[in-house]
Design a protein around this motif. Structure first.
Motif, PDB file in Angstrom:
ATOM      1  N   VAL A 201       0.883  -1.156   0.000  1.00  0.00           N
ATOM      2  CA  VAL A 201       0.000   0.000   0.000  1.00  0.00           C
ATOM      3  C   VAL A 201       0.927   1.213   0.000  1.00  0.00           C
ATOM      4  CG1 VAL A 201      -1.810   1.265   1.216  1.00  0.00           C
ATOM      5  CG2 VAL A 201      -1.795  -1.245   1.278  1.00  0.00           C
ATOM      6  N   GLY A 202       1.103   1.787  -1.179  1.00  0.00           N
ATOM      7  CA  GLY A 202       2.091   2.855  -1.323  1.00  0.00           C
ATOM      8  C   GLY A 202       3.479   2.277  -1.122  1.00  0.00           C
ATOM      9  N   SER A 203       4.199   2.791  -0.147  1.00  0.00           N
ATOM     10  CA  SER A 203       5.548   2.291   0.115  1.00  0.00           C
ATOM     11  C   SER A 203       5.596   1.356   1.318  1.00  0.00           C
ATOM     12  CB  SER A 203       6.493   3.474   0.345  1.00  0.00           C
ATOM     13  OG  SER A 203       6.085   4.199   1.494  1.00  0.00           O
ATOM     14  N   VAL A 204       4.424   0.975   1.815  1.00  0.00           N
ATOM     15  CA  VAL A 204       4.344   0.161   3.031  1.00  0.00           C
ATOM     16  C   VAL A 204       3.768  -1.213   2.708  1.00  0.00           C
ATOM     17  CG1 VAL A 204       3.290   0.037   5.326  1.00  0.00           C
ATOM     18  CG2 VAL A 204       4.041   2.231   4.429  1.00  0.00           C
ATOM     19  N   MET A 205       4.295  -2.230   3.358  1.00  0.00           N
ATOM     20  CA  MET A 205       3.766  -3.588   3.260  1.00  0.00           C
ATOM     21  C   MET A 205       2.769  -3.780   4.404  1.00  0.00           C
ATOM     22  SD  MET A 205       5.235  -4.935   0.638  1.00  0.00           S
ATOM     23  CE  MET A 205       5.047  -6.698   0.766  1.00  0.00           C
ATOM     24  N   GLU A 206       1.495  -3.776   4.064  1.00  0.00           N
ATOM     25  CA  GLU A 206       0.448  -3.926   5.085  1.00  0.00           C
ATOM     26  C   GLU A 206       0.116  -5.410   5.262  1.00  0.00           C
ATOM     27  OE1 GLU A 206      -0.866  -1.812   7.136  1.00  0.00           O
ATOM     28  OE2 GLU A 206       0.058  -0.016   6.287  1.00  0.00           O
TER      29      GLU A 206
END
Length: 101
Positions: A63-68
């Motif tokens: 999610v964007g630059s984050v791994m959710e």
């Protein structure tokens, strides 16, 4: 003493993958997890692939630059985190190495 876990089932999983899972869960980033574990990002990605196959779940989604984490990851983490803490404490509590003995 009777075992409360199955060695046969645990042998099917490379337990080092649990440390990769933990690092990605904490960092929410493959590259930061790689840095945390002193591994390359490609090694983390490959390990995540193996975990995804094992759990039949994506585990993390970008999610964007984050791994959710997925719902399955969150549930697994709630069970895994205390177990990893217990293992860490057990290892740290072991008697220090004394070369004289």
């Amino acid at each position: 003493m009777k075992n409360t876990f199955s060695e046969i089932e645990l042998r099917k999983l490379d337990l080092n993958l649990l440390l990769v899972f933990s690092a990605v869960m904490r960092e929410r980033s493959v590259s930061r997890a790689a840095d945390r574990l002193y591994l390359g990002a490609s090694a983390i990605s490959m390990a995540l692939g193996r975990l995804r196959d094992t759990f039949d779940d994506p585990l993390f989604v970008r999610v964007g630059s984050v791994m959710e984490p997925t719902a399955r990851s969150i549930a697994f983490w709630q069970a895994l985190a205390p177990a990893l803490q217990d293992i860490d404490q057990a290892v740290r509590a072991s008697k220090p190495f004394d070369p004289a003995t």
